[in-house]
Write a protein that holds these residues in place. Structure first.
Motif, PDB file in Angstrom:
ATOM      1  N   ASP A  88      38.367  28.782  37.959  1.00 25.97           N
ATOM      2  CA  ASP A  88      38.301  29.924  37.053  1.00 25.97           C
ATOM      3  C   ASP A  88      37.128  29.800  36.084  1.00 25.97           C
ATOM      4  OD1 ASP A  88      40.471  31.078  38.249  1.00 25.97           O
ATOM      5  OD2 ASP A  88      41.923  30.406  36.734  1.00 25.97           O
ATOM      6  N   GLU A  89      36.879  28.605  35.570  1.00 23.67           N
ATOM      7  CA  GLU A  89      35.735  28.403  34.670  1.00 23.67           C
ATOM      8  C   GLU A  89      34.417  28.687  35.390  1.00 23.67           C
ATOM      9  OE1 GLU A  89      37.549  24.889  31.747  1.00 23.67           O
ATOM     10  OE2 GLU A  89      36.384  24.382  33.554  1.00 23.67           O
ATOM     11  N   THR A  90      34.349  28.319  36.658  1.00 22.43           N
ATOM     12  CA  THR A  90      33.131  28.569  37.439  1.00 22.43           C
ATOM     13  C   THR A  90      32.908  30.059  37.623  1.00 22.43           C
ATOM     14  OG1 THR A  90      33.449  26.486  38.619  1.00 22.43           O
ATOM     15  CG2 THR A  90      31.951  28.094  39.606  1.00 22.43           C
ATOM     16  N   LEU A  91      33.988  30.773  37.932  1.00 22.16           N
ATOM     17  CA  LEU A  91      33.871  32.221  38.105  1.00 22.16           C
ATOM     18  C   LEU A  91      33.471  32.898  36.793  1.00 22.16           C
ATOM     19  CD1 LEU A  91      37.033  32.828  40.325  1.00 22.16           C
ATOM     20  CD2 LEU A  91      34.642  32.873  41.056  1.00 22.16           C
ATOM     21  N   THR A  92      34.001  32.422  35.686  1.00 19.62           N
ATOM     22  CA  THR A  92      33.638  32.972  34.376  1.00 19.62           C
ATOM     23  C   THR A  92      32.177  32.703  34.059  1.00 19.62           C
ATOM     24  OG1 THR A  92      35.896  32.703  33.543  1.00 19.62           O
ATOM     25  CG2 THR A  92      34.140  32.910  31.903  1.00 19.62           C
ATOM     26  N   ALA A  93      31.716  31.478  34.337  1.00 20.01           N
ATOM     27  CA  ALA A  93      30.312  31.142  34.091  1.00 20.01           C
ATOM     28  C   ALA A  93      29.388  32.021  34.923  1.00 20.01           C
ATOM     29  CB  ALA A  93      30.066  29.663  34.402  1.00 20.01           C
ATOM     30  N   ALA A  94      29.778  32.272  36.168  1.00 19.33           N
ATOM     31  CA  ALA A  94      28.970  33.140  37.033  1.00 19.33           C
ATOM     32  C   ALA A  94      28.950  34.571  36.507  1.00 19.33           C
ATOM     33  CB  ALA A  94      29.507  33.116  38.458  1.00 19.33           C
ATOM     34  N   ALA A  95      30.083  35.017  35.968  1.00 16.66           N
ATOM     35  CA  ALA A  95      30.158  36.381  35.437  1.00 16.66           C
ATOM     36  C   ALA A  95      29.335  36.531  34.163  1.00 16.66           C
ATOM     37  CB  ALA A  95      31.612  36.760  35.169  1.00 16.66           C
ATOM     38  N   ASP A  96      29.190  35.432  33.405  1.00 13.03           N
ATOM     39  CA  ASP A  96      28.493  35.495  32.119  1.00 13.03           C
ATOM     40  C   ASP A  96      26.993  35.242  32.225  1.00 13.03           C
ATOM     41  OD1 ASP A  96      30.912  35.993  30.917  1.00 13.03           O
ATOM     42  OD2 ASP A  96      31.239  33.922  30.278  1.00 13.03           O
ATOM     43  N   ASP A  97      26.556  34.567  33.272  1.00 12.06           N
ATOM     44  CA  ASP A  97      25.159  34.127  33.347  1.00 12.06           C
ATOM     45  C   ASP A  97      24.600  34.405  34.744  1.00 12.06           C
ATOM     46  OD1 ASP A  97      22.736  32.635  33.540  1.00 12.06           O
ATOM     47  OD2 ASP A  97      23.409  31.265  31.971  1.00 12.06           O
ATOM     48  N   LEU A  98      23.618  35.279  34.821  1.00 17.30           N
ATOM     49  CA  LEU A  98      23.037  35.634  36.121  1.00 17.30           C
ATOM     50  C   LEU A  98      22.404  34.434  36.807  1.00 17.30           C
ATOM     51  CD1 LEU A  98      21.437  39.107  35.346  1.00 17.30           C
ATOM     52  CD2 LEU A  98      23.050  38.624  37.188  1.00 17.30           C
ATOM     53  N   LYS A  99      21.763  33.565  36.058  1.00 14.10           N
ATOM     54  CA  LYS A  99      21.128  32.394  36.667  1.00 14.10           C
ATOM     55  C   LYS A  99      22.170  31.487  37.310  1.00 14.10           C
ATOM     56  CE  LYS A  99      17.076  32.318  33.633  1.00 14.10           C
ATOM     57  NZ  LYS A  99      16.305  31.533  32.636  1.00 14.10           N
ATOM     58  N   VAL A 100      23.296  31.318  36.630  1.00 10.68           N
ATOM     59  CA  VAL A 100      24.389  30.521  37.197  1.00 10.68           C
ATOM     60  C   VAL A 100      24.908  31.189  38.466  1.00 10.68           C
ATOM     61  CG1 VAL A 100      26.748  29.687  36.817  1.00 10.68           C
ATOM     62  CG2 VAL A 100      25.044  29.497  34.991  1.00 10.68           C
ATOM     63  N   ALA A 101      25.080  32.513  38.404  1.00 16.15           N
ATOM     64  CA  ALA A 101      25.597  33.245  39.567  1.00 16.15           C
ATOM     65  C   ALA A 101      24.674  33.082  40.764  1.00 16.15           C
ATOM     66  CB  ALA A 101      25.765  34.718  39.213  1.00 16.15           C
ATOM     67  N   LEU A 102      23.358  33.177  40.554  1.00 19.13           N
ATOM     68  CA  LEU A 102      22.417  33.042  41.668  1.00 19.13           C
ATOM     69  C   LEU A 102      22.524  31.673  42.317  1.00 19.13           C
ATOM     70  CD1 LEU A 102      19.223  34.779  40.213  1.00 19.13           C
ATOM     71  CD2 LEU A 102      20.816  35.680  41.908  1.00 19.13           C
ATOM     72  N   GLY A 103      22.650  30.634  41.501  1.00 17.28           N
ATOM     73  CA  GLY A 103      22.780  29.292  42.068  1.00 17.28           C
ATOM     74  C   GLY A 103      24.070  29.109  42.840  1.00 17.28           C
ATOM     75  N   LEU A 104      25.157  29.706  42.337  1.00 13.67           N
ATOM     76  CA  LEU A 104      26.452  29.542  42.987  1.00 13.67           C
ATOM     77  C   LEU A 104      26.560  30.315  44.295  1.00 13.67           C
ATOM     78  CD1 LEU A 104      28.758  29.677  39.846  1.00 13.67           C
ATOM     79  CD2 LEU A 104      28.433  27.708  41.363  1.00 13.67           C
ATOM     80  N   LEU A 105      25.758  31.368  44.468  1.00 16.37           N
ATOM     81  CA  LEU A 105      25.797  32.100  45.730  1.00 16.37           C
ATOM     82  C   LEU A 105      25.357  31.225  46.899  1.00 16.37           C
ATOM     83  CD1 LEU A 105      24.394  35.599  44.659  1.00 16.37           C
ATOM     84  CD2 LEU A 105      26.757  35.006  45.231  1.00 16.37           C
ATOM     85  N   ASP A 106      24.683  30.115  46.608  1.00 15.77           N
ATOM     86  CA  ASP A 106      24.261  29.178  47.656  1.00 15.77           C
ATOM     87  C   ASP A 106      25.155  27.941  47.710  1.00 15.77           C
ATOM     88  OD1 ASP A 106      21.858  30.517  48.673  1.00 15.77           O
ATOM     89  OD2 ASP A 106      21.058  30.183  46.667  1.00 15.77           O
ATOM     90  N   ALA A 107      26.364  28.038  47.153  1.00 10.46           N
ATOM     91  CA  ALA A 107      27.274  26.890  47.124  1.00 10.46           C
ATOM     92  C   ALA A 107      27.580  26.393  48.540  1.00 10.46           C
ATOM     93  CB  ALA A 107      28.565  27.266  46.404  1.00 10.46           C
ATOM     94  N   ARG A 108      27.530  25.054  48.720  1.00  8.16           N
ATOM     95  CA  ARG A 108      27.758  24.439  50.038  1.00  8.16           C
ATOM     96  C   ARG A 108      28.657  23.224  49.850  1.00  8.16           C
ATOM     97  NH1 ARG A 108      24.938  20.430  52.738  1.00  8.16           N
ATOM     98  NH2 ARG A 108      23.307  20.454  51.136  1.00  8.16           N
ATOM     99  N   HIS A 109      29.680  23.151  50.681  1.00  7.66           N
ATOM    100  CA  HIS A 109      30.656  22.069  50.558  1.00  7.66           C
ATOM    101  C   HIS A 109      30.047  20.725  50.961  1.00  7.66           C
ATOM    102  CE1 HIS A 109      34.614  20.238  50.420  1.00  7.66           C
ATOM    103  NE2 HIS A 109      34.366  19.669  51.594  1.00  7.66           N
ATOM    104  N   LEU A 110      30.349  19.689  50.139  1.00  7.63           N
ATOM    105  CA  LEU A 110      29.886  18.333  50.442  1.00  7.63           C
ATOM    106  C   LEU A 110      31.048  17.379  50.709  1.00  7.63           C
ATOM    107  CD1 LEU A 110      27.050  17.912  47.753  1.00  7.63           C
ATOM    108  CD2 LEU A 110      26.742  18.233  50.216  1.00  7.63           C
TER     109      LEU A 110
END
Length: 746
Positions: A88-110
């Motif tokens: 939920d904190e990650t989703l909130t950060a993405a909603a609040d910050d476009l730069k964060v959202a852009l980085g998270l759109l490339d999220a890849r499982h490790l």
């Protein structure tokens, strides 16, 4: 350096991250280690950071894991940028910050729980698509601010491969735009360009021995060697060419985004875009210029110019697929070009800021070099002078944009625009580019169909385009020899005014420093003194020329003083309309009004007196003009059965302030009024009617359309004959200026 090596670097980093997670006792449920940003895209450069996110479900304790997870990576020599958040904190950060959202759109499982990563990605993308219309204006503003700060990869002297316009950051933004499902892009072109630019960055960092995205001047030679290119110039051409392609895709995509955002959200199934015909063979669809159904580029060589001019003047996208088709299928233009082709090309060049994206599309699809083969001489060519903010080709386009704002100040806007396009065409060789460019410019101007004296004028402007700026700043303007130097090469007031405009446009396009108030003042002072010298040498202004051939007066005109005879004849590229009537105040206004009501576009016109009769000849590009209908419209206006004033007022809307000037030096027998405004139907009718209401007689009119500008020169006298007094001339100019200023959309 290649995609294979980046994959290998990514694999090593992935293994290290997985091992660190396992060594720290990372749980298999409720927690995941995720790569984001460039690492998530598997685009690690030799000195890249690892962007990592430890994401977990609420209630899962990850404090111990987070405390020890990063140390093995640091010990392994990796630079780590990390964060720890709940889903939920990650989703909130993405909603609040476009730069964060852009980085998270490339999220890849490790490592850890893949379901956490899958759930996070699903919710991230759903929110991104749901909120796209609200968030994209902010992303647009963020992107523009970055471009303004860093500049363009294709043009700045020290390009930034990541942050510059046309760089890797733009490629990432494009992927995010596609993820909204609002627009699509040419994926193959983007992927190839992005991979090529990633290769360049890998070589750059290897050459520099550190993390950097900026190509310093001293690194071009080594970069060329690593890329297998001939020299630093070739390396610049390669890198800037990639930047051009990414920038072109980006500009095209953002225009389509803007068009989508401007539309109302309608809960109906998608329909095919409606085509609005804007010119023969050319239509507007969903904010883009396309070809009409059935248009045949192979049968209409002017279609490419018509489409480009319409797109640039409307500041809309010339659909790349349309441009590519035009480039592949268009028949070559005849040599010399017909007048309509030249007019369309001038319209394109004089369109202002709309030229930039359209010319970029023409370049990327190969159309620019089909129209102007000499363009290859300057395409992507770096400027040797540090004062220039752009490469030569972009500087030339910017010069055209600046010159378009100055066309009110010159007698021949078409010559100005072509000279602006060609002024640096001689660059790239060992000979002074002004000297080398002159014969090229003359050849191009002749091919475009300019008359011999106009070819000379274009050639002279290219040869001496630096004369004013260099002389003004290196010679004493009070010394008669300084004026003599300029006057020796610029021999007419017309050429001087064109050179002043070209000088200003060239300097403004180079950089803000190149056209400081100091330099502008020196140039204008020198130009004023040169003009005074040229006028002192002149023998006097020639009187306006009357009609060369005396026309036969029809019987109905002899019988009826209110009758107007109208004839139409077809010409090579349009029609010629001739009117003859008893000479009375307002007859020219009546004819001009009838043409406006019929929406007949006037390219040029002449009017003169033939004894007691008034003759006017109007040139139009339209081939089918119904003489009978036009004759009836004129008669209706003369008989007051049709009042065209409201209709004409709606037609005459412009975007720039008009210019109305009294030219006392032009004639001793009449007062000369020069009117310059946007080329709109009804301008001539509006002016002629206003003069008639002032009881001023138009003895001769010389009306022409040059590019997007109407240049109308009226030789006027008092109705009782004789030149206007200074007060009356000023009154007429003031009246026309106020009338036309009221039509400007502000």
């Amino acid at each position: 350096m290649s995609a294979t090596e980046r994959s290998e670097r990514t694999a090593v980093a992935d293994a290290a991250c997985t091992a660190a997670y396992d060594a720290g006792g990372g749980p298999e449920v409720g927690v995941a280690l995720v790569a984001v940003g460039g690492y998530g895209r598997r685009e690690l450069a030799p000195y890249s950071d690892l962007d990592l996110l430890l994401v977990h479900d609420a209630g899962v304790d990850v404090e111990a894991l987070a405390g020890g997870l990063w140390y093995p990576l640091w010990d392994g020599g990796f630079k780590v940028d990390h964060a720890v958040r709940t889903v939920d904190e990650t989703l909130t950060a993405a909603a609040d910050d476009l730069k964060v959202a852009l980085g998270l759109l490339d999220a890849r499982h490790l490592a850890g729980d893949p379901n956490v990563t899958l759930r996070l990605r699903a919710q991230l993308f759903a929110a991104w698509r749901r909120d796209a219309r609200r968030r994209l204006p902010g992303l647009r503003a963020l992107t523009r601010a970055r471009h303004d700060l860093v500049g363009e990869l294709a043009h700045v002297s020290v390009p930034d491969l990541k942050e510059a316009e046309g760089g890797l950051r733009d490629a990432t933004v494009l992927k995010a735009l596609v993820a909204t499902w609002l627009v699509d892009i040419p994926h193959t072109d983007l992927d190839q360009s992005r991979r090529a630019l990633l290769d360049v960055r890998d070589h750059l960092q290897a050459a520099a021995g550190r993390a950097t995205d900026r190509v310093a001047p001293e690194l071009w030679d080594e970069l060329a060697a690593r890329l297998g290119l001939a020299d630093a110039v070739a390396a610049q051409g390669h890198v800037r060419g990639i930047g051009r392609r990414i920038d072109h895709i980006s500009r095209t995509t953002w225009r389509r985004v803007d068009a989508v955002l401007a539309q109302e959200r309608v809960p109906t199934r998608p329909r095919r875009p409606q085509l609005e015909r804007v010119a023969p063979g050319v239509a507007l669809a969903a904010g883009e210029i396309v070809l009409e159904k059935g248009a045949r580029p192979s049968a209409d060589p002017l279609l490419v110019l018509r489409a480009a001019a319409e797109a640039a003047e409307r500041d809309v996208l010339l659909a790349p697929a349309t441009a590519a088709r035009l480039g592949a299928e268009s028949a070559p233009l005849p040599v010399p070009w017909p007048a309509e082709a030249r007019q369309l090309f001038v319209r394109l060049l004089a369109s202002g800021r709309g030229l930039l994206d359209v010319w970029s599309t023409l370049e990327e699809t190969g159309v620019a070099e089909r129209l102007l083969p000499e363009w290859s001489r300057v395409h992507g060519l770096p400027h040797a002078s540090v004062i220039h903010r752009f490469t030569v080709d972009r500087h030339v386009v910017e010069t055209c944009i600046e010159a378009a704002a100055l066309i009110r100040t010159v007698a021949r806007p078409d010559v100005l625009m072509v000279a602006a396009l060609l002024h640096d065409i001689g660059k790239g060789g060992l000979v002074d580019h002004s000297v080398a460019g002159e014969p090229i410019a003359r050849e191009v101007a002749a091919r475009m169909g300019f008359a011999p004296d106009e070819v000379d004028l274009v050639g002279d402007l290219v040869r001496w385009h630096l004369l004013l700026s260099e002389t003004a700043t290196t010679r004493d303007p009070d010394d008669p020899a300084t004026v003599e130097l300029v006057a020796r090469h610029v021999t007419t007031p017309e050429a001087l005014s064109l050179l002043v405009a070209l000088t200003e446009a060239d300097c403004r396009a180079a950089s803000a420093k190149a056209w400081s108030s100091w330099r502008a003042g020196l140039v204008r002072q020198l130009a004023r003194r040169t003009l005074a010298s040229l006028l002192a040498r002149a023998t006097g202004a020639a009187a306006p020329v009357a009609g060369e051939v005396e026309l036969e007066v029809p019987a109905e005109v002899r019988r009826d003083p209110r009758a107007v005879a109208v004839t139409v004849e077809e010409t090579v590229d349009g029609s010629r309309i001739t009117t003859l009537a008893a000479d009375r105040n307002g007859v020219l206004a009546d004819v001009a009004a009838a043409l406006a009501v019929q929406r007949i576009t006037v390219r040029a016109a002449r009017a003169w007196s033939q004894g007691p009769y008034a003759v006017s000849v109007w040139e139009t590009g339209e081939r089918e003009v119904a003489a009978a209908v036009l004759r009836e419209r004129v008669a209706a206006i003369v008989d007051a059965r049709l009042d065209p004033r409201d209709r004409i007022a709606r037609m005459v809307r412009s975007t720039r302030e008009p210019s109305v000037v009294v030219r006392p030096e032009a004639s001793r027998r009449a007062t000369v009024l020069e009117v310059r405004t946007d080329d709109r139907p009804g301008v001539v009718a509006l002016v002629c009617r206003a003069l008639a209401e002032l009881d001023i007689s138009v003895r001769s009119a010389h009306i022409s359309t040059l590019g997007p500008q109407a240049v109308d020169v009226f030789y006027v006298q008092e109705a009782s004959a004789g030149v206007l007094s200074e007060q009356r001339a000023a009154e007429a100019a003031h009246t026309l200026r106020g009338l036309l200023s009221a039509t400007v959309d502000r």
